[in-house]
Motif scaffolding. Structure first.
Motif, PDB file in Angstrom:
ATOM      1  N   MET A  34       0.851  -1.186   0.000  1.00  0.00           N
ATOM      2  CA  MET A  34       0.000   0.000   0.000  1.00  0.00           C
ATOM      3  C   MET A  34       0.888   1.237   0.000  1.00  0.00           C
ATOM      4  O   MET A  34       2.046   1.173   0.427  1.00  0.00           O
ATOM      5  N   ALA A  35       0.334   2.344  -0.443  1.00  0.00           N
ATOM      6  CA  ALA A  35       1.146   3.558  -0.503  1.00  0.00           C
ATOM      7  C   ALA A  35       0.257   4.797  -0.484  1.00  0.00           C
ATOM      8  O   ALA A  35      -0.950   4.719  -0.721  1.00  0.00           O
ATOM      9  N   TRP A  96      -3.055   4.295  -2.671  1.00  0.00           N
ATOM     10  CA  TRP A  96      -2.796   3.314  -3.740  1.00  0.00           C
ATOM     11  C   TRP A  96      -2.637   1.953  -3.096  1.00  0.00           C
ATOM     12  O   TRP A  96      -2.046   1.834  -2.008  1.00  0.00           O
ATOM     13  N   GLY A  97      -3.110   0.922  -3.771  1.00  0.00           N
ATOM     14  CA  GLY A  97      -2.942  -0.410  -3.229  1.00  0.00           C
ATOM     15  C   GLY A  97      -2.725  -1.475  -4.292  1.00  0.00           C
ATOM     16  O   GLY A  97      -3.258  -1.364  -5.400  1.00  0.00           O
ATOM     17  N   LYS A  98      -1.922  -2.447  -3.950  1.00  0.00           N
ATOM     18  CA  LYS A  98      -1.760  -3.653  -4.762  1.00  0.00           C
ATOM     19  C   LYS A  98      -2.502  -4.748  -4.014  1.00  0.00           C
ATOM     20  O   LYS A  98      -2.049  -5.211  -2.957  1.00  0.00           O
ATOM     21  N   ILE A  99      -3.669  -5.114  -4.526  1.00  0.00           N
ATOM     22  CA  ILE A  99      -4.608  -5.928  -3.756  1.00  0.00           C
ATOM     23  C   ILE A  99      -5.007  -7.173  -4.528  1.00  0.00           C
ATOM     24  O   ILE A  99      -5.287  -7.099  -5.730  1.00  0.00           O
ATOM     25  N   SER A 100      -5.023  -8.294  -3.823  1.00  0.00           N
ATOM     26  CA  SER A 100      -5.446  -9.558  -4.416  1.00  0.00           C
ATOM     27  C   SER A 100      -6.901  -9.827  -4.059  1.00  0.00           C
ATOM     28  O   SER A 100      -7.271  -9.789  -2.886  1.00  0.00           O
ATOM     29  N   TYR A 111      -4.991  -0.366  -7.439  1.00  0.00           N
ATOM     30  CA  TYR A 111      -6.192   0.440  -7.249  1.00  0.00           C
ATOM     31  C   TYR A 111      -5.814   1.800  -6.673  1.00  0.00           C
ATOM     32  O   TYR A 111      -4.826   1.934  -5.949  1.00  0.00           O
ATOM     33  N   TRP A 112      -6.650   2.781  -7.005  1.00  0.00           N
ATOM     34  CA  TRP A 112      -6.460   4.144  -6.497  1.00  0.00           C
ATOM     35  C   TRP A 112      -7.735   4.626  -5.821  1.00  0.00           C
ATOM     36  O   TRP A 112      -8.851   4.304  -6.239  1.00  0.00           O
ATOM     37  N   GLY A 113      -7.550   5.442  -4.786  1.00  0.00           N
ATOM     38  CA  GLY A 113      -8.674   6.134  -4.191  1.00  0.00           C
ATOM     39  C   GLY A 113      -8.946   7.430  -4.940  1.00  0.00           C
ATOM     40  O   GLY A 113      -8.229   7.785  -5.879  1.00  0.00           O
ATOM     41  N   GLN A 114      -9.975   8.151  -4.487  1.00  0.00           N
ATOM     42  CA  GLN A 114     -10.388   9.394  -5.144  1.00  0.00           C
ATOM     43  C   GLN A 114      -9.583  10.594  -4.663  1.00  0.00           C
ATOM     44  O   GLN A 114      -9.609  11.650  -5.310  1.00  0.00           O
TER      45      GLN A 114
END
Length: 122
Positions: A34-35, A96-100, A111-114
């Motif tokens: 996550m970032a 930002w996330g790298k999600i499974s 994925y990105w947030g708003q």
């Protein structure tokens, strides 16, 4: 489908603190890395802080020693504690996330947030 939602932004004075939160929701098997990124008008989005799947953290030089990234894995939350804020920290902050989504999705998708606005001004 996965969604990321940020909260905690606002207007603060120089030297004050804010804590941003990012909550992941949807079909999630695991949040890998996550970032937090930030962006100001007319500039590229820049990495602020990153936390890996093994909880190794890295920071941009501009925030190192002032910001701390952490997460609550069980509740799919990621935080950014921002201390000693400066006017130059003013930006929209994005999670930002790298999600499974499933156990077989080893690498995960990005994925990105708003975004949430942070303004540091006296």
């Amino acid at each position: 489908q996965v969604q990321l939602a940020e909260s905690g932004g606002g207007l603060v004075q120089p030297g004050e603190s804010l804590k941003l939160s990012c909550t992941a929701s949807g079909t999630i098997f695991s949040t890998n890395s996550m970032a937090w990124y930030r962006q100001v008008p007319g500039k590229e989005r820049e990495l602020v802080a990153h936390i890996s799947g093994s909880d190794t953290t890295t920071y941009a030089d501009a925030v190192n020693g002032r910001f701390t990234i952490s997460r609550d894995i069980a509740n799919y939350k990621t935080f950014l504690q921002m201390n000693s804020l400066k006017p130059e920290d003013t930006a929209v902050y994005y999670c930002w996330g790298k999600i499974s989504a499933t156990w077989s999705d080893i690498l995960g998708d990005e994925y990105w947030g708003q975004g949430t606005q942070v303004i540091v001004s006296s």
